[in-house]
Design a protein around this motif. Structure first.
Motif, mmCIF file in Angstrom:
data_model
loop_
_atom_site.group_PDB
_atom_site.id
_atom_site.type_symbol
_atom_site.label_atom_id
_atom_site.label_comp_id
_atom_site.label_asym_id
_atom_site.label_seq_id
_atom_site.Cartn_x
_atom_site.Cartn_y
_atom_site.Cartn_z
ATOM 1 N N ARG A 1 0.833 -1.213 0.000
ATOM 2 C CA ARG A 1 0.000 0.000 0.000
ATOM 3 C C ARG A 1 0.866 1.261 0.000
ATOM 4 O O ARG A 1 0.499 2.286 -0.558
ATOM 5 C CB ARG A 1 -0.912 0.020 1.237
ATOM 6 C CG ARG A 1 -2.284 -0.597 1.005
ATOM 7 C CD ARG A 1 -3.276 -0.180 2.094
ATOM 8 N NE ARG A 1 -2.766 -0.388 3.432
ATOM 9 C CZ ARG A 1 -2.818 -1.546 4.095
ATOM 10 N NH1 ARG A 1 -3.373 -2.604 3.537
ATOM 11 N NH2 ARG A 1 -2.322 -1.652 5.312
ATOM 12 N N GLU A 2 2.037 1.180 0.622
ATOM 13 C CA GLU A 2 2.958 2.330 0.672
ATOM 14 C C GLU A 2 3.788 2.456 -0.604
ATOM 15 O O GLU A 2 4.661 3.315 -0.710
ATOM 16 C CB GLU A 2 3.906 2.215 1.877
ATOM 17 C CG GLU A 2 3.211 2.314 3.234
ATOM 18 C CD GLU A 2 2.525 3.657 3.466
ATOM 19 O OE1 GLU A 2 3.047 4.672 2.987
ATOM 20 O OE2 GLU A 2 1.458 3.665 4.096
ATOM 21 N N GLY A 3 3.581 1.536 -1.553
ATOM 22 C CA GLY A 3 4.290 1.644 -2.834
ATOM 23 C C GLY A 3 5.605 0.884 -2.889
ATOM 24 O O GLY A 3 6.412 1.102 -3.803
ATOM 25 N N CYS A 4 5.827 -0.014 -1.920
ATOM 26 C CA CYS A 4 7.067 -0.818 -1.935
ATOM 27 C C CYS A 4 6.925 -2.002 -2.884
ATOM 28 O O CYS A 4 5.819 -2.476 -3.159
ATOM 29 C CB CYS A 4 7.345 -1.394 -0.544
ATOM 30 S SG CYS A 4 7.873 -0.187 0.651
ATOM 31 N N ARG A 5 8.079 -2.501 -3.336
ATOM 32 C CA ARG A 5 8.122 -3.788 -4.037
ATOM 33 C C ARG A 5 8.537 -4.811 -2.994
ATOM 34 O O ARG A 5 9.586 -4.658 -2.345
ATOM 35 C CB ARG A 5 9.122 -3.738 -5.195
ATOM 36 C CG ARG A 5 8.773 -2.661 -6.229
ATOM 37 C CD ARG A 5 9.527 -2.860 -7.534
ATOM 38 N NE ARG A 5 10.960 -2.767 -7.393
ATOM 39 C CZ ARG A 5 11.648 -1.616 -7.295
ATOM 40 N NH1 ARG A 5 11.002 -0.458 -7.328
ATOM 41 N NH2 ARG A 5 12.957 -1.612 -7.195
ATOM 42 N N VAL A 6 7.693 -5.845 -2.837
ATOM 43 C CA VAL A 6 7.872 -6.743 -1.688
ATOM 44 C C VAL A 6 8.158 -8.170 -2.135
ATOM 45 O O VAL A 6 7.463 -8.713 -3.008
ATOM 46 C CB VAL A 6 6.603 -6.749 -0.797
ATOM 47 C CG1 VAL A 6 6.852 -7.570 0.471
ATOM 48 C CG2 VAL A 6 6.198 -5.323 -0.430
ATOM 49 N N ALA A 7 9.183 -8.774 -1.525
ATOM 50 C CA ALA A 7 9.457 -10.206 -1.730
ATOM 51 C C ALA A 7 9.032 -10.966 -0.481
ATOM 52 O O ALA A 7 9.357 -10.559 0.639
ATOM 53 C CB ALA A 7 10.948 -10.421 -1.975
ATOM 54 N N ILE A 8 8.294 -12.050 -0.694
ATOM 55 C CA ILE A 8 7.857 -12.902 0.422
ATOM 56 C C ILE A 8 8.811 -14.080 0.534
ATOM 57 O O ILE A 8 8.983 -14.827 -0.430
ATOM 58 C CB ILE A 8 6.415 -13.405 0.177
ATOM 59 C CG1 ILE A 8 5.443 -12.238 0.170
ATOM 60 C CG2 ILE A 8 6.017 -14.451 1.217
ATOM 61 C CD1 ILE A 8 4.016 -12.611 -0.215
ATOM 62 N N TRP A 9 9.441 -14.204 1.698
ATOM 63 C CA TRP A 9 10.286 -15.370 1.952
ATOM 64 C C TRP A 9 9.556 -16.243 2.969
ATOM 65 O O TRP A 9 9.547 -15.938 4.175
ATOM 66 C CB TRP A 9 11.644 -14.962 2.531
ATOM 67 C CG TRP A 9 12.544 -14.206 1.603
ATOM 68 C CD1 TRP A 9 12.274 -13.808 0.322
ATOM 69 C CD2 TRP A 9 13.867 -13.748 1.890
ATOM 70 N NE1 TRP A 9 13.354 -13.123 -0.197
ATOM 71 C CE2 TRP A 9 14.354 -13.080 0.742
ATOM 72 C CE3 TRP A 9 14.703 -13.816 3.006
ATOM 73 C CZ2 TRP A 9 15.620 -12.499 0.685
ATOM 74 C CZ3 TRP A 9 15.965 -13.249 2.947
ATOM 75 C CH2 TRP A 9 16.416 -12.608 1.798
ATOM 76 N N ASP A 10 8.936 -17.306 2.480
ATOM 77 C CA ASP A 10 8.103 -18.158 3.348
ATOM 78 C C ASP A 10 8.171 -19.581 2.825
ATOM 79 O O ASP A 10 8.186 -19.790 1.608
ATOM 80 C CB ASP A 10 6.652 -17.630 3.311
ATOM 81 C CG ASP A 10 5.783 -18.206 4.418
ATOM 82 O OD1 ASP A 10 5.617 -19.447 4.463
ATOM 83 O OD2 ASP A 10 5.258 -17.423 5.225
ATOM 84 N N ARG A 11 8.181 -20.535 3.730
ATOM 85 C CA ARG A 11 8.236 -21.933 3.254
ATOM 86 C C ARG A 11 6.940 -22.291 2.524
ATOM 87 O O ARG A 11 6.918 -23.234 1.745
ATOM 88 C CB ARG A 11 8.513 -22.893 4.414
ATOM 89 C CG ARG A 11 7.424 -22.920 5.428
ATOM 90 C CD ARG A 11 7.684 -23.860 6.571
ATOM 91 N NE ARG A 11 6.607 -23.686 7.529
ATOM 92 C CZ ARG A 11 6.561 -24.197 8.727
ATOM 93 N NH1 ARG A 11 7.547 -24.963 9.136
ATOM 94 N NH2 ARG A 11 5.540 -23.990 9.521
#
Ligand code: NAD
Length: 251
Positions: free
Chosen positions: A29-39
């Motif tokens: 929502r803040e305009g970041c590019r996000v990577a999810i590191w999750d099993r």
């Protein structure tokens, strides 16, 4: 309040569920590019493996660019009712410590060098009130969360000179699969007459422990995480901030 996070790259471990998922939403929502590191996420990243984390960083930076913010939410409980602690064998502790403590180390080891080199970055670790009050439900989980809080302080001191801020956010009670597993472990060893549904157990417990007498929402934790990651919190490092309805009060 403008958090000025737009265009930044963030990594959220444990971002496939619960509080981590809410942090992904808040950063996006803040305009970041996000990577999810999750099993359980797209890349099947296991934070207890240094190799898996190093590979995730390579993939993230080649796809999104240098990582500016870390939120480390991945964690697990033993899945057993640990009151008294003798209910748990030493073997019940191993996997919890490997994921919750070594996982934090692997993620910090992977991300700190780049942030130090660029002389900017933030890390927010999700701890727990369990790490502050010696919660009796799951001793290895409690001990690992105390370790999270303490290691975040070590990191904050180490990295301050490089312009990297490190803080811990402690949720109190949030309805997530991890939390429900605590109820399940309690429930399964109760005599029939004392058993409660998750909702009944949750309603009783929250009234007993939190002055605000209600569960926290994942988004309420994520709001604090986003604030701490932003330049609005530029003077805040090494802090342990509780978003727990007043369950633990500092002075
Ligand atoms: N829910 C609560 O009441 C509560 C209270 C205090 C603290 N916390 C903390 O909040 C954080 C998030 O928990 P949640 O309640 O959202 O739980 P959750 O179960 O909804 O999410 C945890 C996520 O971590 C991931 N994960 C677990 N082990 C992993 C591993 N080895 N590698 C990569 N990913 C892994 C899971 O797949 C899951 O997506 C945890 O650090 C937890 O200790 C939760």
């Amino acid at each position: 309040m403008d958090l000025d996070l737009s265009g930044h790259v963030a990594v959220v471990t444990g971002g496939a569920s619960g509080i981590g998922r809410a942090c992904v939403d808040a950063f996006e929502r803040e305009g970041c590019r996000v990577a999810i590191w999750d099993r359980n996420g797209p890349g099947k990243v296991d934070v207890s493996s240094a190799e898996s984390v190093a590979e995730a960083l390579r993939e993230t930076e080649s796809r999104l660019g240098p990582v500016r913010h870390l939120v480390h939410a991945a964690a697990m409980g033993s899945g057993k009712f640990g009151f008294p602690f003798l209910n748990l064998a030493a073997g019940d502790w191993s996997r919890v410590l490997e994921v919750n403590i070594m996982g934090m180390l692997h993620v910090a080891q992977a991300l700190a060098p780049g942030m130090m080199e660029r002389r900017m970055g933030t890390m927010v670790f999700i701890g727990s009130v369990a790490g502050q009050i010696g919660s009796q439900t799951d001793p290895p989980y409690s001990a690992s969360k105390a370790a999270n809080i303490n290691f975040a302080q070590c990191l904050a001191k180490d990295l301050a000179g490089y312009g990297v801020r490190v803080n811990t956010v402690n949720p109190g009670m949030v309805k997530t699969p991890l939390n429900q597993a605590v109820w399940q472990a309690w429930h399964d060893q109760q005599p029939e007459a004392l058993r409660r549904t998750y909702e009944e157990w949750a309603a009783e417990k929250i009234k007993a422990v939190a002055p605000l007498a209600r569960w926290q929402e994942p988004a309420e934790i994520a709001d604090m995480v986003a604030f701490l990651s932003s330049s609005r919190a530029s003077a805040v490092t090494g802090q342990t901030i509780n978003v727990d309805g007043g369950q633990v009060m500092h002075w």
